[in-house]
Design an enzyme around this catalytic site. Structure first.
Site, PDB file in Angstrom:
ATOM      1  N   LYS A  13       0.742  -1.165   0.044  1.00 45.17           N
ATOM      2  CA  LYS A  13      -0.114   0.088   0.175  1.00 45.17           C
ATOM      3  C   LYS A  13       1.119   1.296   0.072  1.00 45.17           C
ATOM      4  O   LYS A  13       0.798   2.201  -0.909  1.00 45.17           O
ATOM      5  CB  LYS A  13      -0.870  -0.059   1.341  1.00 45.17           C
ATOM      6  CG  LYS A  13      -2.032  -1.410   1.315  1.00 45.17           C
ATOM      7  CD  LYS A  13      -3.049  -0.870   2.286  1.00 45.17           C
ATOM      8  CE  LYS A  13      -2.422  -1.030   3.849  1.00 45.17           C
ATOM      9  NZ  LYS A  13      -1.812  -2.212   4.228  1.00 45.17           N
ATOM     10  N   ARG A  88      -9.641   0.368   8.745  1.00 45.36           N
ATOM     11  CA  ARG A  88      -9.093  -0.749   9.019  1.00 45.36           C
ATOM     12  C   ARG A  88     -10.127  -1.781   9.790  1.00 45.36           C
ATOM     13  O   ARG A  88      -9.908  -2.869   9.838  1.00 45.36           O
ATOM     14  CB  ARG A  88      -7.843  -0.830  10.003  1.00 45.36           C
ATOM     15  CG  ARG A  88      -6.590  -0.355   9.593  1.00 45.36           C
ATOM     16  CD  ARG A  88      -5.757  -1.508   8.918  1.00 45.36           C
ATOM     17  NE  ARG A  88      -4.408  -1.820   9.597  1.00 45.36           N
ATOM     18  CZ  ARG A  88      -3.362  -1.011   9.294  1.00 45.36           C
ATOM     19  NH1 ARG A  88      -3.268   0.049   8.518  1.00 45.36           N
ATOM     20  NH2 ARG A  88      -2.365  -1.544   9.911  1.00 45.36           N
ATOM     21  N   ARG A 127      11.600  -6.764   4.973  1.00 46.01           N
ATOM     22  CA  ARG A 127      11.185  -5.383   4.692  1.00 46.01           C
ATOM     23  C   ARG A 127      12.129  -4.240   5.669  1.00 46.01           C
ATOM     24  O   ARG A 127      12.279  -4.743   6.732  1.00 46.01           O
ATOM     25  CB  ARG A 127       9.880  -4.896   4.980  1.00 46.01           C
ATOM     26  CG  ARG A 127       9.341  -3.401   4.607  1.00 46.01           C
ATOM     27  CD  ARG A 127       8.002  -3.146   4.119  1.00 46.01           C
ATOM     28  NE  ARG A 127       7.178  -3.098   5.193  1.00 46.01           N
ATOM     29  CZ  ARG A 127       5.922  -2.959   5.147  1.00 46.01           C
ATOM     30  NH1 ARG A 127       5.561  -2.496   3.810  1.00 46.01           N
ATOM     31  NH2 ARG A 127       5.099  -2.682   6.143  1.00 46.01           N
ATOM     32  N   ARG A 160      11.183  -2.556  11.190  1.00 44.44           N
ATOM     33  CA  ARG A 160      10.107  -1.651  12.078  1.00 44.44           C
ATOM     34  C   ARG A 160       9.843  -2.978  13.529  1.00 44.44           C
ATOM     35  O   ARG A 160      10.080  -4.190  13.212  1.00 44.44           O
ATOM     36  CB  ARG A 160       8.793  -1.681  11.634  1.00 44.44           C
ATOM     37  CG  ARG A 160       8.812  -0.505  10.763  1.00 44.44           C
ATOM     38  CD  ARG A 160       7.712  -0.248   9.862  1.00 44.44           C
ATOM     39  NE  ARG A 160       6.467  -0.718  10.307  1.00 44.44           N
ATOM     40  CZ  ARG A 160       5.444  -0.692   9.480  1.00 44.44           C
ATOM     41  NH1 ARG A 160       5.154  -0.160   8.268  1.00 44.44           N
ATOM     42  NH2 ARG A 160       4.250  -1.062   9.950  1.00 44.44           N
ATOM     43  N   ARG A 171      -0.438  -9.357  13.080  1.00 43.35           N
ATOM     44  CA  ARG A 171      -1.051  -8.371  12.141  1.00 43.35           C
ATOM     45  C   ARG A 171      -1.889  -9.160  10.909  1.00 43.35           C
ATOM     46  O   ARG A 171      -2.697  -8.618  10.830  1.00 43.35           O
ATOM     47  CB  ARG A 171       0.247  -7.637  11.535  1.00 43.35           C
ATOM     48  CG  ARG A 171       0.509  -6.441  12.648  1.00 43.35           C
ATOM     49  CD  ARG A 171       1.882  -5.888  12.189  1.00 43.35           C
ATOM     50  NE  ARG A 171       1.788  -4.932  10.892  1.00 43.35           N
ATOM     51  CZ  ARG A 171       2.900  -4.633  10.422  1.00 43.35           C
ATOM     52  NH1 ARG A 171       4.034  -5.202  10.413  1.00 43.35           N
ATOM     53  NH2 ARG A 171       2.586  -3.904   9.408  1.00 43.35           N
TER      54      ARG A 171
HETATM   55  P1  AMP Z   1       0.831   0.331   8.880  1.00 39.85           P
HETATM   56  O1  AMP Z   1       1.847   1.043   8.803  1.00 39.85           O
HETATM   57  O2  AMP Z   1      -0.375   0.862   8.291  1.00 39.85           O
HETATM   58  O3  AMP Z   1       0.882  -1.189   8.859  1.00 39.85           O
HETATM   59  O4  AMP Z   1       0.172   0.369  10.553  1.00 39.85           O
HETATM   60  C1  AMP Z   1       1.331   0.088  11.789  1.00 39.85           C
HETATM   61  C2  AMP Z   1       0.263   0.055  12.769  1.00 39.85           C
HETATM   62  O5  AMP Z   1      -0.243   1.070  13.245  1.00 39.85           O
HETATM   63  C3  AMP Z   1      -0.985  -1.132  12.755  1.00 39.85           C
HETATM   64  O6  AMP Z   1      -0.427  -2.309  13.006  1.00 39.85           O
HETATM   65  C4  AMP Z   1      -1.748  -0.575  13.973  1.00 39.85           C
HETATM   66  O7  AMP Z   1      -1.456  -0.994  15.183  1.00 39.85           O
HETATM   67  C5  AMP Z   1      -1.640   1.018  13.756  1.00 39.85           C
HETATM   68  N1  AMP Z   1      -2.596   1.370  12.799  1.00 39.85           N
HETATM   69  C6  AMP Z   1      -2.508   2.035  11.494  1.00 39.85           C
HETATM   70  N2  AMP Z   1      -3.705   2.529  11.032  1.00 39.85           N
HETATM   71  C7  AMP Z   1      -4.408   1.938  11.766  1.00 39.85           C
HETATM   72  C8  AMP Z   1      -6.101   2.013  11.806  1.00 39.85           C
HETATM   73  N3  AMP Z   1      -6.627   2.647  10.677  1.00 39.85           N
HETATM   74  N4  AMP Z   1      -6.628   1.360  12.933  1.00 39.85           N
HETATM   75  C9  AMP Z   1      -6.142   1.060  13.669  1.00 39.85           C
HETATM   76  N5  AMP Z   1      -4.866   0.907  13.933  1.00 39.85           N
HETATM   77  C10 AMP Z   1      -4.019   1.372  13.103  1.00 39.85           C
END
Ligand code: AMP
Length: 213
Positions: A13, A88, A127, A160, A171
């Site tokens: 994404k 999400r 990654r 990360r 996740r």
């Molecule tokens: P990402 O970089 O989009 O994979 O997000 C990393 C982490 O941020 C996720 O594993 C969640 O813990 C949190 N996170 C990001 N976006 C959301 C969302 N829309 N709702 C809830 N948690 C989020």
């Protein structure tokens, strides 16, 4: 364009969002980046979100909706945005719908990046991310020129916290349970555009073709 980008963690994404926003100048809004910034700065939001993120769990909906309510009303969003990692959950999608109605905005579509689980697992464990500018690398297919140093800004390139094997597995489970139902949600809204995500070049070309941009 006012679009949502759906897909499992590791579906690409972030990379696809950066390429698409470069085409039409719309703004990429990544809730993950906003939250990581808040954790790094030690803000109230960051303190509340950190433990959820480390474990690979979702941050509570009310915190996320607070961020998005403010962000979507900023000037740079008025002509176009690409939502990366939001919504999400079904409650987030429903609240987004009423928020957009309230602020007089309409969505053009929801793109779903469809990637097999084994490809995702491989991508996530290899990654690496720049802590300063968020640039994404891969130790196998796209390493930085100097190990651990970002080609673009010289920042530190790291794995990360939420990309350990235990957090990744959580996740993906969370994605299957809470986020994947959004594909049906946007299909019913008549907004879904599904793309089989192989390389980012193929994905971006396919999206451009489907959107006519
Ligand atoms: P990402 O970089 O989009 O994979 O997000 C990393 C982490 O941020 C996720 O594993 C969640 O813990 C949190 N996170 C990001 N976006 C959301 C969302 N829309 N709702 C809830 N948690 C989020």
């Amino acid at each position: 364009m006012k679009l949502i980008l759906l897909g499992a963690p590791g579906a690409g994404k972030g990379t696809v969002a950066k390429r698409l926003t470069a085409i039409d100048g719309s703004v990429q809004i990544s809730t993950g980046d906003i939250l990581r910034g808040a954790v790094k700065e030690g803000t109230e939001l960051g303190k509340k979100a950190e433990a959820f993120m480390k474990a690979g769990d979702l941050v509570p909906d009310d915190l996320i909706m607070g961020i998005m309510e403010e962000r979507l009303q900023q000037d740079d969003c008025q002509s176009g945005f690409l939502l990366d990692g939001f919504p999400r959950t079904i409650p987030q999608a429903e609240e987004l719908k009423s928020l957009l109605t309230r602020i007089n905005q309409t969505l053009d579509g929801a793109i779903n990046l469809d990637v097999p689980r084994d490809v995702i697992l491989d991508r996530l464990t290899t990654r690496r991310t720049c802590v300063d500018c968020g640039a994404i690398y891969n130790v196998k297919s796209m390493p930085p020129k100097v190990e651990g140093v970002c080609d673009k800004c010289g920042g530190k390139v790291v794995q990360r916290d939420d990309e350990t094997e235990a957090a990744i597995s959580n996740r993906l489970d969370v994605y299957n349970e809470k986020t994947s139902p959004l594909v049906n949600f946007y299909e019913k809204e008549g907004m879904l555009l599904s793309v089989t995500a192989t390389s980012s070049d193929v994905v971006v070309d396919s999206i451009k073709g489907k959107l006519g941009i």
